[in-house]
Every structure is written in structure tokens, then in C-alpha cells.
Design a protein around this motif. Sequence first.
Motif, short mmCIF file in Angstrom:
data_model
loop_
_atom_site.label_atom_id
_atom_site.label_comp_id
_atom_site.label_asym_id
_atom_site.label_seq_id
_atom_site.Cartn_x
_atom_site.Cartn_y
_atom_site.Cartn_z
N GLY A 8 0.83 -1.19 0.00
CA GLY A 8 0.00 0.00 0.00
C GLY A 8 0.87 1.24 0.00
O GLY A 8 2.09 1.17 0.20
N ASP A 12 -4.13 1.29 -3.84
CA ASP A 12 -3.99 2.74 -3.69
C ASP A 12 -3.58 3.41 -5.00
O ASP A 12 -2.98 4.49 -4.99
CB ASP A 12 -2.98 3.10 -2.59
N LYS A 53 -4.67 7.07 -5.45
CA LYS A 53 -3.93 8.00 -4.60
C LYS A 53 -2.55 8.29 -5.18
O LYS A 53 -2.07 9.43 -5.12
CB LYS A 53 -3.78 7.43 -3.19
#
Length: 218
Positions: free
Chosen positions: A23, A99, A102
Motif C-alpha cells: 500500500g 492505492d 492516490k
Amino acid sequence: MATTRLDRVRVARAALDLLNETGLDGLTLRAIAKELDVKAPALYWHFKDKQALLDEMATEMLRRMAADLALEGGPDAGWESVLTSTMRTMRHHLLRYRDGAKVYSGTRFTDASYAAPLEARLRHLTSAGFSPDAAARAWLTAYSYTIGHVIEEQAMGPRPDEGGGGFDLAARAERLKGYPLAAAAGDELFRSDDQGFEAGLAAVVAGIAATLRGGPGV
């Protein structure tokens, strides 16, 4: 120690592979260096900090995405279908990485990989009656919706229809029984990311058609 020449692209690819394990919060230059079998200081020759690495990772994601984007639509395809298909492709690619949205959002691309796909989409929109400014706003609106949706769905985790254990819609409805509309909204809000994305994207595209295409001053 690794003997293959280290460069920015190789580091970014290793970081994307590692991202699915760690992550974004767990992704460190030290962990990437270990994955590449080099010492961490070697990475600082290429990236001054983690943000510079994220910029290169996002650019690598776009390079991989660009090949699929180039296949979508043709000169005779309607702008709605092309824009919708483009956002579906973007979501599909972002979801390949933990992720991913992001990492992708808020970064600065390190080369011009984005230029050809963007030029093609803007040209398609202007050919369909959008002014250059309105075409740019239409693109940004759909793009921002897609990025935001994927950030939310990746942060929230699996939904009830995907076997997720974090969503008990019946318990939620019970907690909100004094707020009947909010309680009933749970099924629409949390049942399916795929259906939710499609419904929202259709609304965005309809809104673009109503407010940006061919109107006064656009």
C-alpha cells in the motif's frame, strides 16, 4: 547486488509491483531498494524524495494506460461513448494497483506520455461542437469524478456484493432508523462499486452535454 543498470523507469516499475503488497503508506525507498537488491542511497541519484518517485510511478501507470486509450473510438464514434469508455479504462487501470488512484492523483508527469491521449480526446470533443475551453473543462470534470470515485472505493474496501466483511447494511439501517432516507440510501451508496461508478459517470456525461457543449460562450 543487482548488476542490471538502475534507472528511473526500472525503479518506478519495481515500486508499482511492491505497491500491491505494502500500500502507499508502507511504500518506502528502503523497501524498494531491497526489492531491487541495491542500497537505499542508490535511489537518491534518481529521486530526491518520495514525491518525485510517485511522479514517476504515475507516469509509468499512464504509459501502460496509453496503449489501451489509443484503441478507443474512432472519428465517427460519439463523444459521449468515447469519454465514457476512456473513464472506464482509466478506472480499470487504477484499480490494478493498491492505492492506485492516490498514487496517480496530484502528481506531475515526468514526460509527455499524457499529451497524445489528451490531444486526441480534446480534438474529438472540439469536433463534436465543444469550444477548446469547454472541451478542457469536460475532460477535467469526467477525469476528476473518476479519480475521486476510485480513491473512495479503494479506501472503503470490498463491498457487500463482493463478499466484503466491513459492510453490514442491515446494521447500518438499524443505526439510522430515525433517518429513513439516509438509511435507505445505504443500498445505493454501498452495494456495488461498478454500478455506482456507471450511474455517476452517466450523470456526469449528461451534465457535460447539458452545460458545456455548444452553449453560449463555450
